[in-house]
Write an enzyme that holds these catalytic residues in place. Structure first.
Site, short mmCIF file in Angstrom:
data_model
loop_
_atom_site.label_atom_id
_atom_site.label_comp_id
_atom_site.label_asym_id
_atom_site.label_seq_id
_atom_site.Cartn_x
_atom_site.Cartn_y
_atom_site.Cartn_z
N GLU A 206 0.80 -1.23 0.00
CA GLU A 206 0.00 0.00 0.00
C GLU A 206 0.83 1.28 0.00
O GLU A 206 0.58 2.20 0.77
CB GLU A 206 -0.98 -0.02 1.19
CG GLU A 206 -1.90 -1.22 1.14
CD GLU A 206 -2.81 -1.38 2.36
OE1 GLU A 206 -2.77 -0.53 3.25
OE2 GLU A 206 -3.56 -2.38 2.40
N ASN B 229 2.05 -5.25 -3.13
CA ASN B 229 0.64 -5.51 -2.86
C ASN B 229 -0.12 -4.21 -2.60
O ASN B 229 0.35 -3.35 -1.84
CB ASN B 229 0.55 -6.41 -1.61
CG ASN B 229 -0.81 -6.98 -1.34
OD1 ASN B 229 -1.46 -7.52 -2.24
ND2 ASN B 229 -1.28 -6.87 -0.11
N HIS C 269 -10.57 -5.94 -2.47
CA HIS C 269 -11.67 -5.73 -1.51
C HIS C 269 -12.78 -5.05 -2.30
O HIS C 269 -12.68 -3.87 -2.64
CB HIS C 269 -11.21 -4.83 -0.35
CG HIS C 269 -10.09 -5.42 0.45
ND1 HIS C 269 -10.28 -6.48 1.31
CD2 HIS C 269 -8.78 -5.11 0.55
CE1 HIS C 269 -9.13 -6.79 1.90
NE2 HIS C 269 -8.20 -5.97 1.45
N GLU D 74 -6.32 -10.50 -1.26
CA GLU D 74 -7.14 -10.25 -0.06
C GLU D 74 -8.62 -10.18 -0.44
O GLU D 74 -9.36 -9.31 0.04
CB GLU D 74 -6.71 -8.94 0.62
CG GLU D 74 -5.24 -8.91 1.02
CD GLU D 74 -4.83 -7.65 1.78
OE1 GLU D 74 -5.71 -6.88 2.23
OE2 GLU D 74 -3.61 -7.44 1.93
N ASP E 99 -12.40 -10.12 -0.87
CA ASP E 99 -13.68 -10.24 -0.19
C ASP E 99 -14.67 -9.37 -0.95
O ASP E 99 -14.28 -8.37 -1.56
CB ASP E 99 -13.61 -9.84 1.30
CG ASP E 99 -13.28 -8.39 1.50
OD1 ASP E 99 -14.21 -7.56 1.52
OD2 ASP E 99 -12.08 -8.08 1.62
O1 G3I Z 1 -3.44 -6.70 18.81
C1 G3I Z 1 -4.39 -5.80 19.39
C2 G3I Z 1 -4.82 -6.31 20.72
O2 G3I Z 1 -3.73 -6.34 21.59
C3 G3I Z 1 -5.93 -5.40 21.24
O3 G3I Z 1 -6.43 -5.91 22.44
C4 G3I Z 1 -7.06 -5.30 20.25
C5 G3I Z 1 -8.17 -4.34 20.68
O4 G3I Z 1 -8.73 -3.66 19.59
O5 G3I Z 1 -6.53 -4.82 19.04
C6 G3I Z 1 -5.57 -5.68 18.48
O6 G3I Z 1 -5.11 -5.14 17.29
C7 G3I Z 1 -5.99 -5.23 16.19
C8 G3I Z 1 -5.35 -6.08 15.12
O7 G3I Z 1 -6.14 -6.07 13.96
C9 G3I Z 1 -5.15 -7.52 15.57
O8 G3I Z 1 -6.38 -8.12 15.84
C10 G3I Z 1 -6.25 -3.81 15.67
O9 G3I Z 1 -6.99 -3.08 16.62
C11 G3I Z 1 -7.00 -3.87 14.37
O10 G3I Z 1 -7.05 -2.57 13.81
C12 G3I Z 1 -6.27 -4.78 13.40
O11 G3I Z 1 -7.01 -4.81 12.20
C13 G3I Z 1 -6.33 -5.34 11.08
C14 G3I Z 1 -6.21 -4.28 10.01
O12 G3I Z 1 -5.56 -4.86 8.87
C15 G3I Z 1 -5.43 -3.08 10.50
O13 G3I Z 1 -4.78 -2.39 9.51
C16 G3I Z 1 -7.16 -6.51 10.55
O14 G3I Z 1 -7.21 -7.56 11.51
C17 G3I Z 1 -6.57 -7.01 9.24
O15 G3I Z 1 -7.46 -7.92 8.64
C18 G3I Z 1 -6.36 -5.86 8.28
O16 G3I Z 1 -5.72 -6.36 7.13
C19 G3I Z 1 -5.40 -5.42 6.10
C20 G3I Z 1 -4.17 -5.95 5.40
O17 G3I Z 1 -3.13 -6.19 6.33
C21 G3I Z 1 -3.70 -4.98 4.31
N1 G3I Z 1 -4.78 -4.66 3.39
C22 G3I Z 1 -6.04 -4.21 4.02
C23 G3I Z 1 -6.50 -5.22 5.05
C24 G3I Z 1 -7.86 -4.87 5.60
O18 G3I Z 1 -8.84 -4.86 4.62
#
Ligand code: G3I
Length: 300
Positions: free
Chosen positions: A127, A169, A205, A232, A234
């Site tokens: 990105e 990516n 997406h 990715e 969906d």
């Molecule tokens: O790890 C913390 C945890 O310690 C905490 O308790 C919890 C409370 O909210 O948050 C946890 O972190 C979260 C993390 O996922 C792990 O679960 C973040 O808040 C959350 O924002 C994060 O979201 C991820 C997102 O990227 C953030 O950028 C999603 O799971 C993940 O699916 C998403 O993936 C991205 C790709 O990497 C790149 N392309 C876009 C895609 C989303 O469409």
């Protein structure tokens, strides 16, 4: 074939899913994962904040769990992601200039070395281009270290794991538009100057529809001599099943489209709740979208 992975394999491709380490103890989830998929992408566990929470101190426990689960069952692994403006640890967010640049290179080297020999393809850079019509790079702390940060990242990854395919990516690159064309021009430049790049990943997406020139866009990148992956996928919205089928057929129609990854397994596994944009419902039942993908893989 009767599963996504087997049907894709018959067409010389993989079918993967984003996997969360915390769900590897969920029986329904693991049953579907092991039955249907032959590639995995760790959803968060290989990102900079997860793997290097404090500078020079690495934690691979969750990523290793996913890699071991996959490889012991013959699934390949997409590494995601070595250099990204988001999900950086706080210490990296506080750096800039040459100290951030050297921290990035060290991070890439250490992570790619840890997983050396185990990764099918790495999302080396994720990105890095701006949305909209500018065709410019996205402004970020990494971009502000100098415009060459992307090629530096790719060279560091190649040096650390010469056997892994290296991928750029991005999202909103699914049709022919200013953003995808800027990436296309970067690939042309990298090929001309010998910067290592093997793949371009199209996150895909989507909502309700796929751009009419989706397949043509994949093909123009393939024509540059890189492979392409749908990384990715969906699809939200009412046309979900039809669009899933269409995306699958587009990949099969492009010889260098080597595989498809969906960004989660059940609707309830998707990181944004309520979109219902995946192939299995919350109970793990196959949705019409699943059947559309399987039928497309089995056709012809
Ligand atoms: O790890 C913390 C945890 O310690 C905490 O308790 C919890 C409370 O909210 O948050 C946890 O972190 C979260 C993390 O996922 C792990 O679960 C973040 O808040 C959350 O924002 C994060 O979201 C991820 C997102 O990227 C953030 O950028 C999603 O799971 C993940 O699916 C998403 O993936 C991205 C790709 O990497 C790149 N392309 C876009 C895609 C989303 O469409």
């Amino acid at each position: 074939a009767t599963t996504l992975g087997a049907a894709a394999a018959e067409k010389g491709r993989y079918f993967g899913a984003a996997v969360a380490a915390g769900k590897l103890s969920d029986n329904t989830y693991v049953t579907i994962l092991n039955r249907e998929f032959n590639s995995v992408t760790p959803e968060n566990e290989m990102k900079w904040d997860a793997t290097e929470p404090s500078r020079g101190s690495f934690n691979f426990a969750n990523a290793d769990r996913i890699v071991n689960h996959a490889r012991s069952r013959g699934m390949s692994v997409r590494g995601h992601t070595l250099a990204w403006h988001s999900q950086q640890p706080g210490w990296a967010q506080a750096l800039s200039g040459s100290s951030l640049r050297s921290a990035m290179v060290n991070h890439i080297t250490q992570v790619a070395t840890h997983f050396r020999g185990q990764i099918h393809s790495w999302d080396v850079v994720n990105e890095a281009f701006a949305d909209g019509g500018s065709g410019a790079r996205r402004d970020s702390n990494l971009q502000r270290t100098g415009n060459d940060w992307i090629e530096v990242a790719f060279r560091a990854a190649r040096a650390a794991d010469p056997g892994a395919k290296l991928c750029y990516n991005d999202y909103n690159t699914d049709g022919i538009n200013a953003k995808s064309t800027a990436i296309y021009n970067m690939v042309v430049d990298f090929k001309n100057r010998g910067v290592p790049i093997d793949y371009v990943g199209f996150q895909s997406h989507l909502t309700n529809s796929v751009p009419a020139d989706y397949q043509a866009n994949l093909q123009r990148f393939a024509n540059l001599g890189v492979d392409v992956q749908i990384t990715e996928l969906d699809i939200a919205g009412a046309n979900q099943a039809a669009v899933y089928g269409s995306v699958t057929r587009s990949c099969l129609a492009v010889a260098r489209c080597t595989g498809i990854t969906v960004w989660g397994i059940r609707d309830t596994d998707y990181w944004r709740v309520g979109q219902n944009s995946l192939l299995f419902d919350g109970a793990g039942n196959k949705k019409p979208a699943y059947t559309a993908v399987l039928d497309a893989l089995n056709a012809g």
